[in-house]
Write a protein that holds these residues in place. Structure first.
Motif, PDB file in Angstrom:
ATOM      1  N   ASN B  15     -19.785   1.620 -33.633  1.00 15.82           N
ATOM      2  CA  ASN B  15     -20.412   0.290 -33.619  1.00 15.82           C
ATOM      3  C   ASN B  15     -19.703  -0.706 -32.704  1.00 15.82           C
ATOM      4  OD1 ASN B  15     -22.783   0.193 -35.014  1.00 15.82           O
ATOM      5  ND2 ASN B  15     -21.931  -0.652 -36.894  1.00 15.82           N
ATOM      6  N   ALA B  18     -20.694  -1.838 -28.840  1.00 16.75           N
ATOM      7  CA  ALA B  18     -21.643  -2.896 -28.460  1.00 16.75           C
ATOM      8  C   ALA B  18     -20.904  -4.198 -28.158  1.00 16.75           C
ATOM      9  CB  ALA B  18     -22.656  -3.108 -29.580  1.00 16.75           C
ATOM     10  N   ARG B  21     -19.082  -3.788 -24.843  1.00 19.44           N
ATOM     11  CA  ARG B  21     -20.014  -3.875 -23.712  1.00 19.44           C
ATOM     12  C   ARG B  21     -20.454  -5.308 -23.432  1.00 19.44           C
ATOM     13  NH1 ARG B  21     -24.422   0.858 -23.710  1.00 19.44           N
ATOM     14  NH2 ARG B  21     -24.668   0.117 -21.576  1.00 19.44           N
ATOM     15  N   ARG B  22     -20.566  -6.104 -24.489  1.00 23.68           N
ATOM     16  CA  ARG B  22     -20.916  -7.522 -24.286  1.00 23.68           C
ATOM     17  C   ARG B  22     -19.824  -8.199 -23.453  1.00 23.68           C
ATOM     18  NH1 ARG B  22     -18.608 -11.935 -24.193  1.00 23.68           N
ATOM     19  NH2 ARG B  22     -19.978 -13.729 -24.154  1.00 23.68           N
ATOM     20  N   MET B  25     -19.848  -6.990 -19.883  1.00 23.69           N
ATOM     21  CA  MET B  25     -20.961  -7.585 -19.138  1.00 23.69           C
ATOM     22  C   MET B  25     -20.612  -9.003 -18.679  1.00 23.69           C
ATOM     23  SD  MET B  25     -24.724  -6.920 -20.660  1.00 23.69           S
ATOM     24  CE  MET B  25     -25.787  -8.294 -20.318  1.00 23.69           C
ATOM     25  N   ALA B 103     -23.374 -12.105 -33.803  1.00 24.29           N
ATOM     26  CA  ALA B 103     -23.143 -10.674 -34.037  1.00 24.29           C
ATOM     27  C   ALA B 103     -23.103 -10.358 -35.532  1.00 24.29           C
ATOM     28  CB  ALA B 103     -21.846 -10.245 -33.365  1.00 24.29           C
ATOM     29  N   LEU B 108     -23.783  -5.126 -37.399  1.00 24.11           N
ATOM     30  CA  LEU B 108     -22.337  -5.014 -37.190  1.00 24.11           C
ATOM     31  C   LEU B 108     -21.602  -5.640 -38.369  1.00 24.11           C
ATOM     32  CD1 LEU B 108     -21.952  -6.103 -33.449  1.00 24.11           C
ATOM     33  CD2 LEU B 108     -22.071  -3.786 -34.355  1.00 24.11           C
TER      34      LEU B 108
END
Lengths: 343, 262
Positions: B15, B18, B21-22, B25, B103, B108
């Motif tokens: 989990n 994510a 990756r945020r 990014m 989030a 999550l």
């Protein structure tokens, strides 16, 4: 004397004009309260005797309510009544001190994560990522739900279309207007195709046009069978969207029911607003001819089953402005949480 | 109590990705500035300290001072990078930017979010440490291929310091409190861990103390790898770093649960 008759005065209070025919069409199954809960799976949210305190302050006090699948349930109350705390409790973001919470069949907060995977949330304050564009926000948020990039890229265009943001896909969030941000937040809340939406004051701070657009979008979601828990202090919003609502103050439930039933129960007659004179003096003139009179600021609210009688009493008085209208939720709200509740 | 804690622990082993990756990014949008910064910092410290001081000091333990310093700087830059990411950027995401709040409305858990943030801070530490090592390698102070063993150690060092800093983040009411952590914990650690001079120069009591410091363990692993020397007690040093990575993580989950989810 100037007479303003804005609304449909001839309609009797018990047959208040239906303001939202759409809602009736889509929610035919909600015709009677006792038919709401056919089985356990029809219950979206159930709170039983839930209490929550912060220090000495009791924020939620022995609150119980049940929300059926597919209905729009309004949680109304003045600022600080505990509405946002209820949203947090339902999401498992705060544990209750007492009582039990079940959301989409999962005990909360113990298994809140599993409930949240089927919930969409529009928080009271904007939590969009300002570092990203509209599309990137949807992508990031979708990944939080464990969705794959490919699935998300397929779903994002239709969500942007739903939010009327097709042309803003690659615009940074910081450059969007308040209404656009709110619609993007709504689109984010839909990224996991949730069964249940928790909307915390979704239209606060928006202009009327933006607000109507959100309402229209929310009605289309109800038509698709989504369940909505709507927290608001806009009575018009509650009236337009909610099948049932619950008014809370100081964390306690004051009343619960269907909007129109509550209006009939709590008010039950036409309202004449009188302004332009001294309301204290006017009470003695019209008081005996009304069921109830209330003063709010410079306005006298006169609840009268025979409004003609009241008007006759005021004939000849100069400078008065009268507005006669059917009762609405705001009257209920003010009656329940307003002057009469203050100690 | 235990039940509430269990509900916020990481829900599964993937989990956190994510959240990582945020952050990746967001970082990508300013990647060039970040990488240039990561390269500029080692150049100043290695050339400034290394050659300036090195000319006076001569050699340490039979190697040029710059070679000695390089390993210390690699570990230090991992420490600084992971710490600053956690006490500044992560604190902002938790506090002012409300990134965590959104989030937390998803599937999550708080533990997933914290783990993602720690993994991200460790990634940035790896980047900073590797940049430092590249500069050292360019001027001939990193042995190939033994230097590759230093890479996982840099990442682990980053994770351990991010984990420690997460406790500070969980407890700090505002940015102003982070200065205490820097001046009372990080700066002394730099001098007690053998980063800029050998620990043997210290009074005995401080030498004992250095055995407890995560940076000292990190340097004990990185220095032999960069100089291609046999390292001692590798298992002990790795275990110590793992403890510093894991224990503060679980503690910070509870502290942040109390802070954010009450």
């Amino acid at each position: 004397m100037q007479l303003l008759t804005r609304a449909n005065v001839s309609s009797s209070p018990s047959r208040r004009p239906e303001s939202n025919p759409f809602k009736q069409e889509c929610h035919g199954h909600n015709n009677a309260d006792n038919s709401l809960f056919r089985s356990k799976s029809d219950v979206a949210i159930e709170l039983t005797n839930v209490s929550k305190s912060y220090g000495d302050k009791v924020v939620v006090d022995q609150l119980s309510f049940t929300i059926a699948s597919g209905e729009c349930f309004g949680l109304l109350g003045p600022n600080g009544a505990g509405k946002s705390t209820v949203s947090r409790l339902v999401l498992g973001m705060a544990p209750p001190d007492e009582g039990t919470i079940t959301v989409l069949g999962e005990p909360v907060p113990a298994r809140a994560r599993l409930a949240r995977s089927r919930i969409g949330v529009v928080p009271q304050f904007d939590t969009l990522d300002r570092e990203f564009t509209a599309r990137e926000n949807l992508l990031v948020f979708g990944r939080y739900f464990g969705l794959r990039t490919r699935e998300l890229e397929a779903a994002i265009p239709s969500l942007l279309e739903f939010a009327r943001l097709e042309s803003k896909a690659d615009v940074p969030v910081a450059e969007l207007s308040g209404g656009m941000k709110r619609r993007l937040t709504l689109a984010c809340a839909l990224i996991n195709d949730p069964q249940l939406l928790i909307l915390d004051e979704p239209t606060t701070g928006l202009d009327p046009h933006a607000r109507h657009l959100i309402w229209e979008r929310l009605r289309s979601l109800l038509a698709r069978g989504k369940t909505i828990l709507l927290t608001t202090h806009f009575m018009e919003e509650a009236d337009r969207l909610c099948d049932r609502l619950c008014v809370i103050e100081h964390g306690r439930k004051i009343v619960e029911g269907r909007p129109h039933a509550l209006i009939d129960e709590q008010i039950g007659c036409d309202v004449i607003e009188i302004y332009g004179g001294n309301p204290r003096e006017l009470i003695s003139v019209v008081g005996p001819y009304a069921q109830r009179v209330e003063v709010s600021g410079e306005t006298l609210f006169c609840y009268a089953s025979d409004p003609e009688q009241v008007r006759v009493q005021l004939r000849g008085q100069t400078g008065l402005r009268l507005l006669q209208r059917p009762p609405n939720l705001e009257d209920v709200f003010l009656r329940l949480t307003g002057r009469e509740m203050k100690d | 109590m235990w039940k509430r804690y269990a509900a916020v622990l990481p829900a599964n082993p993937w989990n956190w990705v994510a959240v990582w990756r945020r952050n990746y990014m967001a970082w990508k949008k300013a990647a060039i500035a970040s990488i240039l910064g990561n390269l500029a910092e080692p150049m100043t410290s290695l050339f400034g300290l290394g050659f300036g001081l090195g000319a006076m000091v001569g050699g340490v333990d039979g190697i040029p001072y710059v070679a000695f310093l390089a390993a210390g700087m690699v570990a230090t830059s991992a420490m600084i990078s992971a710490t600053f990411e956690t006490i500044h950027a992560t604190f902002a995401r938790m506090h002012a930017k409300r990134t965590w709040e959104s989030a937390l409305c998803t599937q999550l858990t708080l533990g997933d979010i914290i783990l993602g943030e720690l993994a991200w801070a460790a990634s940035k530490a790896l980047l900073a440490g590797t940049a430092m090592m590249l500069v050292a390698a360019t001027i001939g102070y990193a042995s190939w291929p033994s230097v590759l063993f230093a890479l996982p150690v840099i990442a682990l060092t980053g994770f351990a310091f991010a984990s420690l800093a997460m406790i500070v983040t969980a407890l700090a009411p505002s940015y102003d409190y982070f200065i205490f952590y820097q001046t009372l914990f990080l700066t002394p650690m730099l001098f007690l861990s053998g980063a800029v001079f050998p620990v043997t120069q210290l009074p005995d009591i401080f030498q004992q103390l250095s055995h407890l410091l995560p940076l000292a363990h990190s340097i004990e692993l990185i220095r032999p790898a960069m100089l291609d020397r046999p390292g001692g007690s590798v298992g002990l040093h790795i275990s110590a770093l793992c403890i510093y990575a894991v224990v503060p993580f679980f503690l910070s989950v509870e502290l942040l649960r109390r802070r954010l989810m009450c």
